[in-house]
Scaffold this motif. Structure first.
Motif, PDB file in Angstrom:
ATOM      1  N   ILE A 156       0.850  -1.194   0.000  1.00 20.08           N
ATOM      2  CA  ILE A 156       0.000   0.000   0.000  1.00 20.08           C
ATOM      3  C   ILE A 156       0.883   1.240   0.000  1.00 20.08           C
ATOM      4  CG2 ILE A 156      -1.595   1.383   1.415  1.00 20.08           C
ATOM      5  CD1 ILE A 156      -3.001  -0.868  -0.112  1.00 20.08           C
ATOM      6  N   ARG A 157       1.907   1.203   0.808  1.00 22.42           N
ATOM      7  CA  ARG A 157       2.831   2.350   0.873  1.00 22.42           C
ATOM      8  C   ARG A 157       3.477   2.601  -0.487  1.00 22.42           C
ATOM      9  NH1 ARG A 157       7.439   3.246   5.462  1.00 22.42           N
ATOM     10  NH2 ARG A 157       8.269   5.173   4.629  1.00 22.42           N
ATOM     11  N   LEU A 158       3.723   1.529  -1.251  1.00 19.03           N
ATOM     12  CA  LEU A 158       4.311   1.642  -2.581  1.00 19.03           C
ATOM     13  C   LEU A 158       3.255   1.914  -3.658  1.00 19.03           C
ATOM     14  CD1 LEU A 158       6.966  -1.240  -2.491  1.00 19.03           C
ATOM     15  CD2 LEU A 158       7.352   1.233  -2.272  1.00 19.03           C
ATOM     16  N   ASN A 159       2.015   2.133  -3.214  1.00 24.40           N
ATOM     17  CA  ASN A 159       0.913   2.395  -4.132  1.00 24.40           C
ATOM     18  C   ASN A 159       0.710   1.248  -5.118  1.00 24.40           C
ATOM     19  OD1 ASN A 159      -1.260   3.933  -4.976  1.00 24.40           O
ATOM     20  ND2 ASN A 159      -0.077   4.995  -6.535  1.00 24.40           N
ATOM     21  N   ASP A 160       0.727   0.027  -4.587  1.00 24.60           N
ATOM     22  CA  ASP A 160       0.524  -1.178  -5.391  1.00 24.60           C
ATOM     23  C   ASP A 160      -0.611  -2.004  -4.783  1.00 24.60           C
ATOM     24  OD1 ASP A 160       0.699  -3.376  -7.050  1.00 24.60           O
ATOM     25  OD2 ASP A 160       2.871  -3.594  -6.841  1.00 24.60           O
ATOM     26  N   PRO A 161      -1.865  -1.490  -4.876  1.00 27.01           N
ATOM     27  CA  PRO A 161      -2.986  -2.183  -4.235  1.00 27.01           C
ATOM     28  C   PRO A 161      -3.256  -3.566  -4.820  1.00 27.01           C
ATOM     29  CG  PRO A 161      -3.784  -0.430  -5.665  1.00 27.01           C
ATOM     30  CD  PRO A 161      -2.294  -0.287  -5.584  1.00 27.01           C
ATOM     31  N   GLY A 162      -2.909  -3.772  -6.072  1.00 25.08           N
ATOM     32  CA  GLY A 162      -3.123  -5.083  -6.682  1.00 25.08           C
ATOM     33  C   GLY A 162      -2.298  -6.172  -6.024  1.00 25.08           C
ATOM     34  N   ARG A 163      -1.086  -5.845  -5.602  1.00 26.44           N
ATOM     35  CA  ARG A 163      -0.251  -6.816  -4.886  1.00 26.44           C
ATOM     36  C   ARG A 163      -0.597  -6.860  -3.403  1.00 26.44           C
ATOM     37  NH1 ARG A 163       5.794  -5.821  -6.350  1.00 26.44           N
ATOM     38  NH2 ARG A 163       6.095  -7.553  -4.916  1.00 26.44           N
ATOM     39  N   GLY A 170      -6.595  -2.667   5.704  1.00 20.47           N
ATOM     40  CA  GLY A 170      -5.670  -2.645   4.578  1.00 20.47           C
ATOM     41  C   GLY A 170      -6.313  -3.185   3.309  1.00 20.47           C
ATOM     42  N   ARG A 171      -7.081  -4.251   3.462  1.00 18.51           N
ATOM     43  CA  ARG A 171      -7.770  -4.819   2.298  1.00 18.51           C
ATOM     44  C   ARG A 171      -8.804  -3.846   1.767  1.00 18.51           C
ATOM     45  NH1 ARG A 171     -10.309 -10.782   2.646  1.00 18.51           N
ATOM     46  NH2 ARG A 171     -11.992  -9.653   3.679  1.00 18.51           N
ATOM     47  N   ALA A 172      -9.462  -3.104   2.656  1.00 16.45           N
ATOM     48  CA  ALA A 172     -10.427  -2.085   2.235  1.00 16.45           C
ATOM     49  C   ALA A 172      -9.741  -0.998   1.415  1.00 16.45           C
ATOM     50  CB  ALA A 172     -11.136  -1.482   3.448  1.00 16.45           C
ATOM     51  N   VAL A 173      -8.587  -0.541   1.885  1.00 17.66           N
ATOM     52  CA  VAL A 173      -7.833   0.487   1.166  1.00 17.66           C
ATOM     53  C   VAL A 173      -7.462  -0.023  -0.229  1.00 17.66           C
ATOM     54  CG1 VAL A 173      -5.655   1.790   1.132  1.00 17.66           C
ATOM     55  CG2 VAL A 173      -6.967   1.608   3.254  1.00 17.66           C
ATOM     56  N   ALA A 174      -6.970  -1.263  -0.291  1.00 20.91           N
ATOM     57  CA  ALA A 174      -6.587  -1.845  -1.579  1.00 20.91           C
ATOM     58  C   ALA A 174      -7.809  -1.999  -2.487  1.00 20.91           C
ATOM     59  CB  ALA A 174      -5.909  -3.197  -1.362  1.00 20.91           C
ATOM     60  N   ASN A 175      -8.900  -2.519  -1.945  1.00 25.76           N
ATOM     61  CA  ASN A 175     -10.117  -2.685  -2.746  1.00 25.76           C
ATOM     62  C   ASN A 175     -10.625  -1.355  -3.276  1.00 25.76           C
ATOM     63  OD1 ASN A 175     -11.074  -5.373  -3.220  1.00 25.76           O
ATOM     64  ND2 ASN A 175     -11.310  -5.590  -1.007  1.00 25.76           N
ATOM     65  N   GLU A 176     -10.619  -0.347  -2.429  1.00 21.45           N
ATOM     66  CA  GLU A 176     -11.107   0.954  -2.866  1.00 21.45           C
ATOM     67  C   GLU A 176     -10.224   1.517  -3.984  1.00 21.45           C
ATOM     68  OE1 GLU A 176     -12.859   5.126  -1.086  1.00 21.45           O
ATOM     69  OE2 GLU A 176     -11.753   3.792   0.275  1.00 21.45           O
ATOM     70  N   ALA A 177      -8.920   1.369  -3.844  1.00 25.72           N
ATOM     71  CA  ALA A 177      -7.997   1.854  -4.877  1.00 25.72           C
ATOM     72  C   ALA A 177      -8.201   1.116  -6.198  1.00 25.72           C
ATOM     73  CB  ALA A 177      -6.561   1.712  -4.406  1.00 25.72           C
ATOM     74  N   GLY A 214     -11.112   0.064  -7.202  1.00 25.51           N
ATOM     75  CA  GLY A 214     -12.471   0.307  -7.681  1.00 25.51           C
ATOM     76  C   GLY A 214     -13.500  -0.696  -7.186  1.00 25.51           C
ATOM     77  N   ASN A 215     -13.129  -1.544  -6.248  1.00 32.04           N
ATOM     78  CA  ASN A 215     -14.047  -2.541  -5.673  1.00 32.04           C
ATOM     79  C   ASN A 215     -14.753  -1.923  -4.466  1.00 32.04           C
ATOM     80  OD1 ASN A 215     -12.841  -4.309  -7.550  1.00 32.04           O
ATOM     81  ND2 ASN A 215     -11.304  -4.927  -6.057  1.00 32.04           N
ATOM     82  N   VAL A 216     -15.710  -1.067  -4.736  1.00 30.11           N
ATOM     83  CA  VAL A 216     -16.318  -0.240  -3.695  1.00 30.11           C
ATOM     84  C   VAL A 216     -17.084  -1.077  -2.679  1.00 30.11           C
ATOM     85  CG1 VAL A 216     -17.898   1.681  -3.263  1.00 30.11           C
ATOM     86  CG2 VAL A 216     -16.384   1.737  -5.244  1.00 30.11           C
ATOM     87  N   ARG A 217     -17.866  -2.036  -3.129  1.00 27.37           N
ATOM     88  CA  ARG A 217     -18.640  -2.863  -2.177  1.00 27.37           C
ATOM     89  C   ARG A 217     -17.728  -3.631  -1.235  1.00 27.37           C
ATOM     90  NH1 ARG A 217     -23.612  -5.220  -5.790  1.00 27.37           N
ATOM     91  NH2 ARG A 217     -24.664  -3.223  -5.907  1.00 27.37           N
ATOM     92  N   GLU A 218     -16.694  -4.216  -1.799  1.00 24.09           N
ATOM     93  CA  GLU A 218     -15.749  -4.966  -0.969  1.00 24.09           C
ATOM     94  C   GLU A 218     -15.032  -4.035   0.006  1.00 24.09           C
ATOM     95  OE1 GLU A 218     -16.020  -5.159  -4.257  1.00 24.09           O
ATOM     96  OE2 GLU A 218     -16.258  -7.264  -4.810  1.00 24.09           O
ATOM     97  N   ALA A 219     -14.680  -2.847  -0.462  1.00 25.78           N
ATOM     98  CA  ALA A 219     -14.022  -1.872   0.413  1.00 25.78           C
ATOM     99  C   ALA A 219     -14.936  -1.509   1.580  1.00 25.78           C
ATOM    100  CB  ALA A 219     -13.637  -0.615  -0.372  1.00 25.78           C
ATOM    101  N   TYR A 220     -16.183  -1.194   1.275  1.00 27.69           N
ATOM    102  CA  TYR A 220     -17.141  -0.849   2.324  1.00 27.69           C
ATOM    103  C   TYR A 220     -17.257  -1.985   3.338  1.00 27.69           C
ATOM    104  CZ  TYR A 220     -21.476   0.136   4.757  1.00 27.69           C
ATOM    105  OH  TYR A 220     -22.412   0.345   5.732  1.00 27.69           O
ATOM    106  N   SER A 221     -17.372  -3.197   2.832  1.00 30.70           N
ATOM    107  CA  SER A 221     -17.515  -4.363   3.709  1.00 30.70           C
ATOM    108  C   SER A 221     -16.309  -4.518   4.632  1.00 30.70           C
ATOM    109  CB  SER A 221     -17.691  -5.620   2.845  1.00 30.70           C
ATOM    110  OG  SER A 221     -17.767  -6.763   3.650  1.00 30.70           O
ATOM    111  N   ASP A 222     -15.110  -4.317   4.097  1.00 32.89           N
ATOM    112  CA  ASP A 222     -13.911  -4.456   4.927  1.00 32.89           C
ATOM    113  C   ASP A 222     -13.750  -3.301   5.908  1.00 32.89           C
ATOM    114  OD1 ASP A 222     -12.610  -6.951   4.448  1.00 32.89           O
ATOM    115  OD2 ASP A 222     -12.021  -6.250   2.465  1.00 32.89           O
ATOM    116  N   TYR A 223     -14.070  -2.086   5.503  1.00 35.38           N
ATOM    117  CA  TYR A 223     -14.029  -0.969   6.464  1.00 35.38           C
ATOM    118  C   TYR A 223     -15.005  -1.267   7.611  1.00 35.38           C
ATOM    119  CZ  TYR A 223     -11.427   2.237   3.363  1.00 35.38           C
ATOM    120  OH  TYR A 223     -10.471   2.852   2.579  1.00 35.38           O
ATOM    121  N   ARG A 224     -16.172  -1.754   7.244  1.00 29.66           N
ATOM    122  CA  ARG A 224     -17.184  -2.058   8.262  1.00 29.66           C
ATOM    123  C   ARG A 224     -16.697  -3.148   9.219  1.00 29.66           C
ATOM    124  NH1 ARG A 224     -23.014  -4.028   6.558  1.00 29.66           N
ATOM    125  NH2 ARG A 224     -23.365  -5.133   8.460  1.00 29.66           N
TER     126      ARG A 224
END
Length: 184
Positions: free
Chosen positions: A112-119, A141-148, A150-160
Motif C-alpha cells: 500500500i505504501r508503494l501504491n501497489d494495491p493489486g499486490r 488494509g484490504r479495504a484500502v486496496a479494494n477501494e484503490a 475500484g471494488n467499492v462494495r468490498e471496500a465498504y464491507s472491509d471498512y465495516r
C-alpha cells in the motif's frame, strides 16, 4: 505456528494503513530487543536494527524466532524507509514459514505504501486466512486496496468489518462516513 502477539507500532508514513504487526520472540536476548523496538512507538535507532542483525548470529535462535526476527527487522527497516530491505525480510519470513500471518500483513502494508494495491490485496487476505492476531488491520488494509482498485462494495464491507473488530479505532469509522449505502 501459533498466533503471534501483535503491537501497534506507528502509522506508516504516507499511507492510510496504520500500524505494523510485530511477532513475539521466545528465545534470544537480541531477538527480544528487536521485538521491543518493533513494538515501540518511538522511531527505531540503528542500534535497534543491530540487535535484530545480531539475533541471526545467535545459535540458539529457533525457526519461530528466526521468522519473527525477520518480520520485526522488516518493520524497523520500513520505519527507516529502507523499503527494499524490509521487503526482503518479509519475503524471507514467508519463505521460511508460509503460515506466518504477520509477514503477509506487513508486506501488504508495504505494498500500500508503494501504491501497489493489486499486490497488497491478496496479502491482506492471506493474513486473514492464516489468522493474523490483528484482523482489523488486515480488513482495513484490504479495504484500502479494494477501494484503490475500484471494488467499492468490498471496500465498504472491509471498512465495516475493521470497525466492528476494533470499535475504538477511529479511522475505519471515518472511512465509512464517506460511503452512502443504497438498497435496491
Amino acid at each position: 505456528m501459533a498466533k503471534s502477539s501483535v503491537a501497534v507500532a506507528a502509522l506508516l508514513a504516507a499511507s492510510p494503513v496504520p500500524a505494523l504487526a510485530s511477532v513475539t520472540v521466545i528465545g534470544s536476548s537480541s531477538a527480544r530487543l528487536c521485538i521491543q523496538a518493533a513494538d515501540s512507538p518511538l522511531q527505531p535507532t540503528f542500534q535497534d536494527l543491530r540487535h535484530c542483525d545480531q539475533a541471526f548470529g545467535e545459535t540458539s535462535l529457533s525457526l519461530y524466532d528466526t521468522v519473527a526476527t525477520h518480520v520485526n527487522r522488516g518493520i524497523l527497516r520500513l520505519r527507516h524507509n529502507r523499503v527494499e530491505e524490509a521487503m526482503a525480510d518479509f519475503d524471507r519470513a514467508i519463505e521460511l514459514d508460509p503460515e506466518q500471518p504477520e509477514a503477509y500483513l506487513n508486506k501488504g502494508a508495504l505494498m500500500i505504501r508503494l501504491n501497489d494495491p493489486g499486490r497488497a490485496l491478496p496479502l491482506f487476505s492471506l493474513a486473514l486466512q492464516h489468522e493474523t492476531s490483528r484482523p482489523a488491520l488486515a480488513h482495513y488494509g484490504r479495504a484500502v486496496a479494494n477501494e484503490a482498485l475500484g471494488n467499492v462494495r468490498e471496500a465498504y464491507s472491509d471498512y465495516r468489518r475493521a470497525s466492528e473488530l476494533a470499535p475504538g479505532w477511529e479511522e475505519p469509522r471515518l472511512e465509512l462516513r464517506r460511503f452512502r449505502v443504497v438498497t435496491r
